[in-house]
Motif scaffolding. Sequence first.
Motif: not given
Length: 100
Positions: A77-89, A37-46
Motif C-alpha cells: 500500500l502507498c499510505p497517506k499517513e502512518k500506520e493505519h487500517p485499510f479495508t478491502f471487499t 463476498s468477503a471483507t477484510a481489514t488489515a493494518i499496514y505500516d508507514k
Amino acid sequence: MSSIICCADADPQEDKLANLPQVRYPIAALRDGKEGSATATAIYDKDGFFVKLVSASSVPKRIFERVMGTYMTQFVLCPKEKEHPFTFTAEFKIGKNTGE
C-alpha cells in the motif's frame, strides 16, 4: 498476475495499492459451487507493508475469510499517513474469479 502502481505517482490525500495480486477462489468453495463476498481489514505500516489482520468476515460465514486474510498480506500500500487500517471487499462469483 498482479498490477503494479508507482507510489511516487500516488495522490498524497488517498491510499493507493502498489501491488494488487489476483484473488484466488477457494478450492472447497468452487467444488461446492459456493459464491459470496468477503471483507477484510488489515493494518499496514508507514512503508505500506502488512502488519496484522484486524478482522475478516464473509457471506456465507467462514468460507472466504481465510483466503481474504492471506490476500491482505500480499498487498503493498502507498499510505497517506502512518500506520493505519485499510479495508478491502471482494466478490466471489464462479466464472468471474475462476477463469471459467
